[in-house]
Design a protein around this motif. Sequence first.
Motif, short mmCIF file in Angstrom:
data_model
loop_
_atom_site.label_atom_id
_atom_site.label_comp_id
_atom_site.label_asym_id
_atom_site.label_seq_id
_atom_site.Cartn_x
_atom_site.Cartn_y
_atom_site.Cartn_z
N CYS A 231 43.91 52.83 16.10
CA CYS A 231 43.66 54.17 15.56
C CYS A 231 44.65 54.55 14.46
O CYS A 231 44.53 55.62 13.87
N GLY A 232 45.63 53.69 14.20
CA GLY A 232 46.55 54.01 13.10
C GLY A 232 47.72 54.89 13.48
O GLY A 232 48.57 55.19 12.64
N ASN A 233 47.79 55.29 14.75
CA ASN A 233 48.95 56.05 15.23
C ASN A 233 50.20 55.19 15.05
O ASN A 233 50.19 54.01 15.39
N LYS A 234 51.25 55.74 14.47
CA LYS A 234 52.46 54.94 14.30
C LYS A 234 53.71 55.81 14.23
O LYS A 234 53.61 57.03 14.12
N ARG A 235 54.85 55.13 14.28
CA ARG A 235 56.14 55.83 14.14
C ARG A 235 56.08 56.65 12.85
O ARG A 235 55.75 56.12 11.80
N PRO A 236 56.41 57.94 12.95
CA PRO A 236 56.28 58.79 11.76
C PRO A 236 57.36 58.47 10.72
O PRO A 236 58.31 57.74 11.00
N GLU A 237 57.18 59.02 9.56
CA GLU A 237 58.21 59.01 8.52
C GLU A 237 59.47 59.64 9.11
O GLU A 237 59.40 60.76 9.63
N ILE A 238 60.61 58.92 9.06
CA ILE A 238 61.81 59.44 9.72
C ILE A 238 62.64 60.26 8.73
O ILE A 238 62.96 59.79 7.64
N ASP A 239 62.99 61.48 9.12
CA ASP A 239 63.76 62.36 8.23
C ASP A 239 65.26 62.07 8.32
O ASP A 239 65.97 62.15 7.35
N TYR A 240 65.72 61.75 9.52
CA TYR A 240 67.14 61.48 9.73
C TYR A 240 67.27 60.15 10.44
O TYR A 240 66.97 60.04 11.63
N GLU A 241 67.66 59.12 9.69
CA GLU A 241 67.61 57.80 10.31
C GLU A 241 68.98 57.14 10.38
O GLU A 241 69.79 57.25 9.48
N ALA A 242 69.21 56.45 11.52
CA ALA A 242 70.46 55.74 11.73
C ALA A 242 70.27 54.27 11.37
O ALA A 242 69.25 53.67 11.70
#
Lengths: 442, 244
Positions: A231-242
Amino acid sequence: MKKLLAVWAVKILTIAGKIMGKKSTSGPGEIALKICPDLIKRLAGNVGKEIIVTCGTNGKTTTNNLLYTALTKGGYEVVCNNLGANMIGGIATAFASKCNIFGKFTADYACLEIDEASATKVFDHIKPDVMVITNMFRDQLDRYGETEQTMELLNNAIEKAEGVTLVLNGDDPLTTAFGENRNAKYFGISEKVLVNEDNSSEGRFCIKCGSPMKYNFVHYSQLGDFYCEECGNKRPEIDYEAKEIDLSESLKFQINGKHIDLNYRGFYNIYNVLAVYSVMEIIGVDTKHFNGLMSDYKPQIGRMEEFDLGKPFILNLAKNPAGFNQAIETVLQDKRKKDVIIAINDKPGDGIDVSWLWDVDFEKIGEAELNKLYTTGIRVYDLALRFKYSGIEPDMVTDDMEKAILNAMETDAEVCYVLVNYTALFGTQKILKAMRKEKENE
Amino acid sequence: MSDYKLKIVHLFPDFLNLYGDKGNIEAMKKRLEWRDVEAEVCLCTEGNEEIDFENTDIFVLGGGSDREQETVRQKLMEKKDAFKDYAEKGGVILATCGGFELLGNTIRKGEEETECLGILDIETDIAEDGKRFTGNVIIENSELGKIVGFENHSGRMNIKDNTPLGKVITGKGNDGKSGAEGVIYKNVFGTYLHGPLLPKNPDLCDYILNRALKRKYEDFMGLMPLGDHLEDKARRYIIKRFLG
């Protein structure tokens, strides 16, 4: 007048509680709410800037207290339930304790940790501006039911907190689901760090379509870089990433290129720090001296709390499989020869069902340069059996924590880890404190 | 080299693994190996769903959340006849919690009735008030004595004329009123006692294993007793706590 009475009730009862040696801080607030049902609402009006709430299965207390520490060090006045009482009574206590005897206070921010099941109720009294959700793990099933039920409760709470900015763990397919069509920012760890972590027991199937979830990498449990082919569900665009994570000594990493260096243990603490950083950016607090702002943080009782008894004894609280697995992962990172003491209770505060012991990867303890293994707590035999059937015989099976600690003090291991669940925590800490005192007086 | 071997198939642990069912598999495996009986544990999971009824000696079916239980129900319904045939011929099944309900004829929730595997002639009604039976359980089985475990279910099970696994001493059991807990039908064991039931109840574990071994090997004399010192302590702790 009711308000003032209620505030006084909290103050008097808190002092009385301290004299009696009570640990609970929710009781005074509960009574105050009986005197003045709209106490929280009236007091919350004195918070000048944002109200920030933190929910989620694991890491609530640490995240909330880190945020409190950073904001306080930054020179702000903050209301906080930093003793961890996270139901409606605890929130009332936090606000009333902040008042002077005239029932007045001013604060810039409120940082509140809230129990998932209480969130809807608490939001009758306050309207949060920012809401952090740390993660969604399977917790004590007899108390909270299945993860899906907890998620439904939180969804209802979010609906009530109209216009709230969500700060979500972007690595968790369950938590990110809260952000759908809502105002949400995401934090996440954008590189593979821990090795041998490929098993996940929750959310393995896409929450949207039920197909098997795929991962580019997994951190632990269901956290990682996930995607669904169907269905294309995936980890979203990360705003604050380590990134650039280095766990070798302290906790070193970068958030959006900013260098972070903190004297904590535990991979999972990266998430807690990320959540705090995200909130500060969102509410517009200067993060230029972030390391300095975080440096005052004293871990809460039993969060990798160290006691010197000739050798270090490290006390850690874990309440559910995900928490225990992370604690064990932290033990594995420590390459010293070690003793391990584990205590499992089954009082209502722990969850009375101990089936979850079989969902913890206890057998990994055997790979941890293990010297001696002690099992204790009310359900010591269930725990010992759990080890027996995974091929590790405990060296001591006892219902007496003190006996286990005394024995471990005499071994030639360099360090001892003491992993306990909730109601075993305070008693164990008391014993460790008493022994440390004895040691100092020697 | 062992003369005896059992193949244990864990059905869909990727969906039904809510209550530490792994404990039951581990107990069976270890208790066979300690007697020098080979144990092969196979996982039947999403995408790896072929079931060899001919060569399986024990099926284990656990509990899960409603959604996951429904997925597994649909998968197993495709194999309904073969599964039922296996059970009728004396094949061993251990089904706990939600898995137990799936073995029955139907699960009814309000107006909605869901057809299940029909291996056991039992029916489940989901409590209308949603109230769950949650807590420690002690039951008495006439052959095995006291069995201890933990229940957490909103299903109310009607087992009709079937033989229960035991009589409830502490806890609620199948429906909270009949005093019956679980079902034994041929070599099918169903119970609401979830998760790590067998580690703490070694006699029940051996009883199930013996049934499977005797079915497969006519000459099998029965498993030798083990020490079970720790197992007994764990079980006796619960009995003492609730019955004094």
